[in-house]
Design a protein around this motif. Structure first.
Motif, PDB file in Angstrom:
ATOM      1  N   ASN A  98       8.663  -0.883  -7.619  1.00  0.00           N
ATOM      2  CA  ASN A  98       7.956   0.384  -7.355  1.00  0.00           C
ATOM      3  C   ASN A  98       7.536   1.024  -8.669  1.00  0.00           C
ATOM      4  OD1 ASN A  98      10.252   2.416  -8.156  1.00  0.00           O
ATOM      5  ND2 ASN A  98      11.172   0.724  -7.037  1.00  0.00           N
TER       6      ASN A  98
ATOM      7  N   LEU B  83       0.388   3.149   9.009  1.00  0.00           N
ATOM      8  CA  LEU B  83       1.127   4.204   8.314  1.00  0.00           C
ATOM      9  C   LEU B  83       2.344   4.595   9.152  1.00  0.00           C
ATOM     10  CD1 LEU B  83      -1.950   6.372   7.304  1.00  0.00           C
ATOM     11  CD2 LEU B  83      -0.765   4.667   5.928  1.00  0.00           C
TER      12      LEU B  83
ATOM     13  N   ARG C  50       2.971   1.498   0.167  1.00  0.00           N
ATOM     14  CA  ARG C  50       2.184   0.412  -0.389  1.00  0.00           C
ATOM     15  C   ARG C  50       2.604  -0.937   0.193  1.00  0.00           C
ATOM     16  NH1 ARG C  50      -0.118  -0.387  -5.140  1.00  0.00           N
ATOM     17  NH2 ARG C  50      -1.368   1.440  -4.606  1.00  0.00           N
TER      18      ARG C  50
ATOM     19  N   PRO D 147       4.664  13.351  -6.487  1.00  0.00           N
ATOM     20  CA  PRO D 147       4.726  13.501  -5.018  1.00  0.00           C
ATOM     21  C   PRO D 147       4.298  12.242  -4.256  1.00  0.00           C
ATOM     22  CG  PRO D 147       2.913  14.786  -5.925  1.00  0.00           C
ATOM     23  CD  PRO D 147       3.715  14.301  -7.090  1.00  0.00           C
TER      24      PRO D 147
ATOM     25  N   ASN E 213       8.340   6.733   5.949  1.00  0.00           N
ATOM     26  CA  ASN E 213       9.046   6.008   4.903  1.00  0.00           C
ATOM     27  C   ASN E 213      10.367   6.700   4.596  1.00  0.00           C
ATOM     28  OD1 ASN E 213       8.598   8.121   2.912  1.00  0.00           O
ATOM     29  ND2 ASN E 213       6.470   7.427   2.850  1.00  0.00           N
ATOM     30  N   VAL E 214      11.030   6.254   3.586  1.00  0.00           N
ATOM     31  CA  VAL E 214      12.395   6.720   3.286  1.00  0.00           C
ATOM     32  C   VAL E 214      12.433   8.239   3.085  1.00  0.00           C
ATOM     33  CG1 VAL E 214      12.181   6.449   0.762  1.00  0.00           C
ATOM     34  CG2 VAL E 214      14.442   6.251   1.865  1.00  0.00           C
TER      35      VAL E 214
ATOM     36  N   ARG F 266      14.655   1.869   5.941  1.00  0.00           N
ATOM     37  CA  ARG F 266      15.498   2.957   5.438  1.00  0.00           C
ATOM     38  C   ARG F 266      15.298   4.226   6.270  1.00  0.00           C
ATOM     39  NH1 ARG F 266      13.133   2.868  -0.482  1.00  0.00           N
ATOM     40  NH2 ARG F 266      11.272   2.858   0.838  1.00  0.00           N
TER      41      ARG F 266
ATOM     42  N   ARG G 233      18.624   6.006  -7.619  1.00  0.00           N
ATOM     43  CA  ARG G 233      17.757   4.927  -8.117  1.00  0.00           C
ATOM     44  C   ARG G 233      18.133   4.460  -9.507  1.00  0.00           C
ATOM     45  NH1 ARG G 233      12.974   3.078  -6.155  1.00  0.00           N
ATOM     46  NH2 ARG G 233      14.104   3.298  -4.217  1.00  0.00           N
TER      47      ARG G 233
ATOM     48  N   GLY H 114       8.776   9.483  -5.633  1.00  0.00           N
ATOM     49  CA  GLY H 114      10.057  10.111  -5.273  1.00  0.00           C
ATOM     50  C   GLY H 114       9.941  11.584  -4.952  1.00  0.00           C
TER      51      GLY H 114
ATOM     52  N   LYS I 274     -11.165  12.930   5.720  1.00  0.00           N
ATOM     53  CA  LYS I 274     -11.478  12.385   4.385  1.00  0.00           C
ATOM     54  C   LYS I 274     -11.769  13.485   3.379  1.00  0.00           C
ATOM     55  CE  LYS I 274     -11.071   8.064   4.108  1.00  0.00           C
ATOM     56  NZ  LYS I 274      -9.685   8.443   3.938  1.00  0.00           N
TER      57      LYS I 274
ATOM     58  N   GLY J  63       5.818  11.646   3.275  1.00  0.00           N
ATOM     59  CA  GLY J  63       6.867  10.864   3.923  1.00  0.00           C
ATOM     60  C   GLY J  63       6.307   9.820   4.865  1.00  0.00           C
TER      61      GLY J  63
HETATM   62  C1  SDX Z   1       8.304   6.060  -2.191  1.00  0.00           C
HETATM   63  O1  SDX Z   1       6.791   1.712  -3.905  1.00  0.00           O
HETATM   64  C2  SDX Z   1       7.928   2.018  -3.406  1.00  0.00           C
HETATM   65  O2  SDX Z   1       8.726   1.162  -3.025  1.00  0.00           O
HETATM   66  C3  SDX Z   1       8.219   3.522  -3.309  1.00  0.00           C
HETATM   67  C4  SDX Z   1       9.497   3.914  -2.591  1.00  0.00           C
HETATM   68  C5  SDX Z   1      10.739   3.445  -3.360  1.00  0.00           C
HETATM   69  O3  SDX Z   1      11.798   3.360  -2.725  1.00  0.00           O
HETATM   70  O4  SDX Z   1      10.653   3.320  -4.605  1.00  0.00           O
HETATM   71  O5  SDX Z   1       9.525   3.368  -1.288  1.00  0.00           O
HETATM   72  C6  SDX Z   1       9.611   5.425  -2.502  1.00  0.00           C
HETATM   73  O6  SDX Z   1       7.601   6.454  -3.114  1.00  0.00           O
HETATM   74  C7  SDX Z   1       7.849   6.131  -0.764  1.00  0.00           C
HETATM   75  C8  SDX Z   1       6.411   6.715  -0.629  1.00  0.00           C
HETATM   76  C9  SDX Z   1       6.517   8.233  -0.719  1.00  0.00           C
HETATM   77  N1  SDX Z   1       5.171   8.842  -0.775  1.00  0.00           N
HETATM   78  C10 SDX Z   1       4.695   9.526   0.276  1.00  0.00           C
HETATM   79  O7  SDX Z   1       5.259   9.645   1.370  1.00  0.00           O
HETATM   80  C11 SDX Z   1       3.381  10.248  -0.011  1.00  0.00           C
HETATM   81  C12 SDX Z   1       2.398  10.038   1.156  1.00  0.00           C
HETATM   82  N2  SDX Z   1       1.994   8.634   1.181  1.00  0.00           N
HETATM   83  C13 SDX Z   1       0.950   8.184   0.377  1.00  0.00           C
HETATM   84  O8  SDX Z   1       0.279   8.992  -0.455  1.00  0.00           O
HETATM   85  C14 SDX Z   1       0.660   6.699   0.377  1.00  0.00           C
HETATM   86  O9  SDX Z   1       0.918   6.216   1.615  1.00  0.00           O
HETATM   87  C15 SDX Z   1       1.412   5.924  -0.676  1.00  0.00           C
HETATM   88  C16 SDX Z   1       1.193   6.494  -2.036  1.00  0.00           C
HETATM   89  C17 SDX Z   1       2.870   5.912  -0.373  1.00  0.00           C
HETATM   90  C18 SDX Z   1       0.886   4.496  -0.635  1.00  0.00           C
HETATM   91  O10 SDX Z   1      -0.427   4.552  -1.017  1.00  0.00           O
HETATM   92  P1  SDX Z   1      -1.298   3.199  -1.185  1.00  0.00           P
HETATM   93  O11 SDX Z   1      -0.529   1.994  -0.869  1.00  0.00           O
HETATM   94  O12 SDX Z   1      -1.994   3.247  -2.496  1.00  0.00           O
HETATM   95  O13 SDX Z   1      -2.290   3.337  -0.019  1.00  0.00           O
HETATM   96  P2  SDX Z   1      -3.615   4.203  -0.041  1.00  0.00           P
HETATM   97  O14 SDX Z   1      -3.378   5.512  -0.719  1.00  0.00           O
HETATM   98  O15 SDX Z   1      -4.736   3.352  -0.531  1.00  0.00           O
HETATM   99  O16 SDX Z   1      -3.791   4.504   1.524  1.00  0.00           O
HETATM  100  C19 SDX Z   1      -4.407   3.535   2.359  1.00  0.00           C
HETATM  101  C20 SDX Z   1      -5.175   4.368   3.372  1.00  0.00           C
HETATM  102  C21 SDX Z   1      -6.092   5.405   2.720  1.00  0.00           C
HETATM  103  O17 SDX Z   1      -7.150   5.635   3.625  1.00  0.00           O
HETATM  104  P3  SDX Z   1      -8.607   4.921   3.261  1.00  0.00           P
HETATM  105  O18 SDX Z   1      -9.006   5.406   1.885  1.00  0.00           O
HETATM  106  O19 SDX Z   1      -8.334   3.428   3.321  1.00  0.00           O
HETATM  107  O20 SDX Z   1      -9.528   5.395   4.363  1.00  0.00           O
HETATM  108  O21 SDX Z   1      -4.254   5.116   4.185  1.00  0.00           O
HETATM  109  C22 SDX Z   1      -4.451   6.512   3.978  1.00  0.00           C
HETATM  110  C23 SDX Z   1      -5.276   6.674   2.700  1.00  0.00           C
HETATM  111  O22 SDX Z   1      -6.061   7.835   2.761  1.00  0.00           O
HETATM  112  N3  SDX Z   1      -3.127   7.100   3.833  1.00  0.00           N
HETATM  113  C24 SDX Z   1      -2.734   8.233   4.400  1.00  0.00           C
HETATM  114  C25 SDX Z   1      -1.388   8.396   4.017  1.00  0.00           C
HETATM  115  N4  SDX Z   1      -1.021   7.364   3.247  1.00  0.00           N
HETATM  116  C26 SDX Z   1      -2.102   6.567   3.136  1.00  0.00           C
HETATM  117  N5  SDX Z   1      -3.387   9.135   5.157  1.00  0.00           N
HETATM  118  C27 SDX Z   1      -2.679  10.209   5.567  1.00  0.00           C
HETATM  119  N6  SDX Z   1      -1.378  10.433   5.263  1.00  0.00           N
HETATM  120  C28 SDX Z   1      -0.702   9.547   4.481  1.00  0.00           C
HETATM  121  N7  SDX Z   1       0.554   9.766   4.179  1.00  0.00           N
END
Ligand code: SDX
Length: 425
Positions: free
Chosen positions: A230, A355, A304, A260, A358-359, A312, A385, A263, A292, A300
């Motif tokens: 990660n 989607l 990726r 944000p 997540n944890v 979890r 971590r 973690g 968009k 949450g």
């Molecule tokens: C952690 O990597 C790890 O293992 C991390 C982790 C660990 O233990 O270390 O698991 C811990 O960081 C968990 C993730 C916590 N973050 C969040 O909950 C924040 C909200 N989620 C995101 O911002 C997003 O989902 C990510 C950052 C977690 C992942 O992003 P990616 O893989 O780069 O995917 P992306 O941003 O390209 O999204 C793909 C699509 C996009 O739409 P399009 O541009 O394709 O039209 O999905 C959409 C995004 O807009 N999308 C969401 C969304 N997450 C992705 N839309 C609405 N809400 C969301 N939460």
């Protein structure tokens, strides 16, 4: 790592390497020398940065293994200290091995007394993650006898010090924010029980550790221990690849974890649930997450790697109910979270983009019920971590193939041009 077949790019074949499980990799280390071309992969969506034997994730199946053991089994039957030993050493300890490890960690939990003065330099309302970045980075100014990364013995002492001192540092950050005195660790308490007492105890009376809370928090630490490559773990590895000392590397990991999108999502997720406030407002926020033109995302949600339910999050949701039952509390925000999850997982947008919670989606509900302010949530994530960061750092330093990480780029800036004196511009 084995390689019997290959992939042809241009006029050359590049070995395809297989691990013990999971996707094969194409070894492109000679690509630039052969073709004068780089690969291009912003965000590393298709790039393996290293070989590792610590943690395996199958995002499609929602599988998470630590040294081969499923996270659900570790959460159910193990302890955070046992998982720490497993990640560091590769095997589950027998009783004598565990007792020796636990004894060692316990006796590294105190901080050099001078470090307590660092807290006085912060404002009382400083974010605990800002304090953690500063104090953990400062450890390298105190523990010079464990900064020679070429010495395996020093590497292990530094690893034990980091794992042992993170609860003390995090608890002190909380105490400082509420204006209460720091409590020293007590060697007769468990790792997690010690942290609870240093955080919520006061000198004026004995602190009673609630067994169900201690167990739930220990399980939450297990769920956050490690997670493959990660962003923050990759930061620790990249910092470590330059030969930086382990304390500086972990401070870099803390800084990255704070975001944000990573973690920091646990703090953002609970703040979002509170902002939604009641189930009737969920459709409005789901619409915003899908819009968009609206930067709002469901915090949450999404991952990726996981394109299925984060295993979890499953354990976390179950733990919410256990903690609520044990503490005889409830929180309407949990109902908002449950209904938000249900509505999102029925919505085509979330289904098509795979989607899932997540944890970070439920962890804040539990931490809040235990008594932590939201500003402490990511500090707890960093505390847990640190075990994974330290294990990954040790694995990298011990890898004979490791070298300084130095990615290249696709340059799109101005081509060479001559300087123009200011009077001619
Ligand atoms: C952690 O990597 C790890 O293992 C991390 C982790 C660990 O233990 O270390 O698991 C811990 O960081 C968990 C993730 C916590 N973050 C969040 O909950 C924040 C909200 N989620 C995101 O911002 C997003 O989902 C990510 C950052 C977690 C992942 O992003 P990616 O893989 O780069 O995917 P992306 O941003 O390209 O999204 C793909 C699509 C996009 O739409 P399009 O541009 O394709 O039209 O999905 C959409 C995004 O807009 N999308 C969401 C969304 N997450 C992705 N839309 C609405 N809400 C969301 N939460």
């Amino acid at each position: 790592m084995t390689g019997t077949n290959s992939i042809n790019i241009g006029d050359r074949d590049y070995p395809v390497l297989s691990g013990s499980v999971g996707p094969d990799v194409v070894d492109i280390r000679k690509l630039y020398a052969n073709t004068g071309k780089f690969t291009y992969d912003p965000g590393f969506t298709s790039t393996a940065s290293c070989e590792s034997g610590l943690t395996y994730i199958d995002g499609d199946e929602g599988i998470l293994l630590h040294r081969g053991y499923p996270i659900g089994q570790l959460a159910e039957h193990s302890s955070f200290m046992e998982v720490a030993y497993l990640l560091l050493n590769g095997e589950l300890p027998d009783k004598a091995e565990f007792d020796k490890f636990n004894y060692t960690i316990t006796r590294h939990t105190m901080l050099h007394e001078q470090l307590a003065t660092f807290y006085r330099g912060f404002r009382r309302d400083a974010h605990p993650m800002a304090i953690m970045c500063g104090v953990v980075g400062a450890l390298s100014a105190f523990y010079h006898d464990s900064t020679d990364i070429t010495d395996p013995r020093q590497r292990m002492i530094a690893s034990h010090r980091l794992i042992a001192k993170m609860p003390t540092i995090a608890a002190m950050a909380y105490k400082y924010s509420v204006g209460q005195p720091f409590l020293y660790p007590k060697n007769d308490l468990s790792y997690t029980g010690n942290f609870l007492r240093m955080t919520f105890g006061v000198p004026a009376e004995e602190y009673e550790i609630h067994p169900a809370v201690e167990r739930a928090l220990d399980r939450i630490f297990i769920l956050h221990a490690d997670h493959e490559q990660n962003a923050s773990t990759s930061t620790v590895r990249l910092a470590g690849s330059s030969g930086a000392n382990p304390f500086a590397c972990i401070a870099a990991g803390i800084a990255c974890l704070w975001g944000p999108a990573h973690g920091g999502a646990n703090e953002a997720a609970l703040n979002m649930l509170h902002e939604i406030g009641r189930p009737e407002r969920i459709p409005e926020y789901i619409a915003r997450a899908k819009d968009k033109n609206d930067p709002f995302r469901l915090m949450g949600f999404g991952h990726r790697v996981y394109k299925n339910y984060d295993p979890r999050a499953t354990v976390m949701q179950k733990t919410v109910r256990e903690v609520f039952d044990a503490l005889k509390v409830s929180d309407p925000v949990f109902e908002v979270a449950l209904q938000l999850e249900e509505m999102a997982l029925k919505d085509d947008y979330f289904v098509e983009k795979k989607l899932f919670p997540n944890v970070d989606f439920y962890s804040g509900v539990i931490l809040s019920a235990i008594g932590f302010p939201t500003t402490m949530f990511t500090a707890l994530f960093a505390l847990a971590r640190t075990v994974g960061w330290v294990a990954q750092w040790n694995e990298m330093i011990s890898d004979p193939d490791q070298k300084i990480g130095r990615p290249r780029q696709l340059y799109t800036g101005p081509t060479q041009r001559d300087y123009i004196p200011v009077e001619q511009r």
